[in-house]
Design a protein around this motif. Structure first.
Motif, PDB file in Angstrom:
ATOM      1  N   LEU A 142      -0.504  70.553  22.805  1.00 39.13           N
ATOM      2  CA  LEU A 142       0.034  70.066  24.084  1.00 39.13           C
ATOM      3  C   LEU A 142       0.174  68.550  24.080  1.00 39.13           C
ATOM      4  O   LEU A 142       1.137  68.008  24.642  1.00 39.13           O
ATOM      5  N   THR A 143      -0.755  67.866  23.453  1.00 37.53           N
ATOM      6  CA  THR A 143      -0.669  66.408  23.344  1.00 37.53           C
ATOM      7  C   THR A 143       0.589  66.014  22.576  1.00 37.53           C
ATOM      8  O   THR A 143       1.312  65.090  22.975  1.00 37.53           O
ATOM      9  N   ASN A 146       3.667  66.693  24.774  1.00 40.49           N
ATOM     10  CA  ASN A 146       3.788  65.668  25.807  1.00 40.49           C
ATOM     11  C   ASN A 146       4.309  64.355  25.241  1.00 40.49           C
ATOM     12  O   ASN A 146       5.135  63.689  25.866  1.00 40.49           O
ATOM     13  N   ARG A 204      -9.143  76.253  21.386  1.00 40.37           N
ATOM     14  CA  ARG A 204      -8.883  75.329  22.501  1.00 40.37           C
ATOM     15  C   ARG A 204      -8.490  73.950  22.000  1.00 40.37           C
ATOM     16  O   ARG A 204      -7.599  73.318  22.548  1.00 40.37           O
ATOM     17  N   ARG A 205      -9.167  73.468  20.962  1.00 41.69           N
ATOM     18  CA  ARG A 205      -8.812  72.163  20.379  1.00 41.69           C
ATOM     19  C   ARG A 205      -7.385  72.193  19.830  1.00 41.69           C
ATOM     20  O   ARG A 205      -6.614  71.251  20.013  1.00 41.69           O
ATOM     21  N   VAL A 212      -4.899  74.144  20.747  1.00 44.98           N
ATOM     22  CA  VAL A 212      -3.952  74.196  21.868  1.00 44.98           C
ATOM     23  C   VAL A 212      -3.843  72.818  22.515  1.00 44.98           C
ATOM     24  O   VAL A 212      -2.751  72.333  22.802  1.00 44.98           O
ATOM     25  N   ARG A 213      -4.989  72.168  22.736  1.00 45.40           N
ATOM     26  CA  ARG A 213      -4.986  70.838  23.347  1.00 45.40           C
ATOM     27  C   ARG A 213      -4.202  69.842  22.479  1.00 45.40           C
ATOM     28  O   ARG A 213      -3.395  69.064  22.985  1.00 45.40           O
ATOM     29  N   ASP A 214      -4.423  69.873  21.171  1.00 43.67           N
ATOM     30  CA  ASP A 214      -3.701  68.976  20.262  1.00 43.67           C
ATOM     31  C   ASP A 214      -2.207  69.269  20.280  1.00 43.67           C
ATOM     32  O   ASP A 214      -1.385  68.352  20.261  1.00 43.67           O
TER      33      ASP A 214
END
Length: 80
Positions: A44-45, A48, A37-38, A40-42
């Protein structure tokens, strides 16, 4: 509590065997899932941030195009 399957329950020849084994809950919790999850979140950041930079660049180019077109309004196509 649900019964946990052993980490080697997935056959070695399956294409996702390593992934399942890494994400399978261990006695210490869902560490593999949290790490995923980390990641994937990184990711996506970063995506973006890149999209924001491209959007800003697009707006600058649009402004330059409008400025150039505005300078051409009323001029003869044959004029240099």
């Amino acid at each position: 509590m649900a019964e946990e399957l052993p980490k080697d329950a997935v056959a070695a020849e399956t294409p996702c065997a390593g992934t399942v084994a890494q994400l399978w809950p261990s006695s210490s919790g869902w560490q593999g899932q949290a790490a995923l999850r980390r990641e994937v979140r990184d990711g996506l950041t970063k995506v973006n941030a890149r999209l924001d930079a491209l959007e800003e660049k697009m707006y600058r180019h649009q402004a330059q195009i409008i400025e150039l077109l505005s300078g051409l309004v009323g001029k003869s196509p044959d004029a240099s």
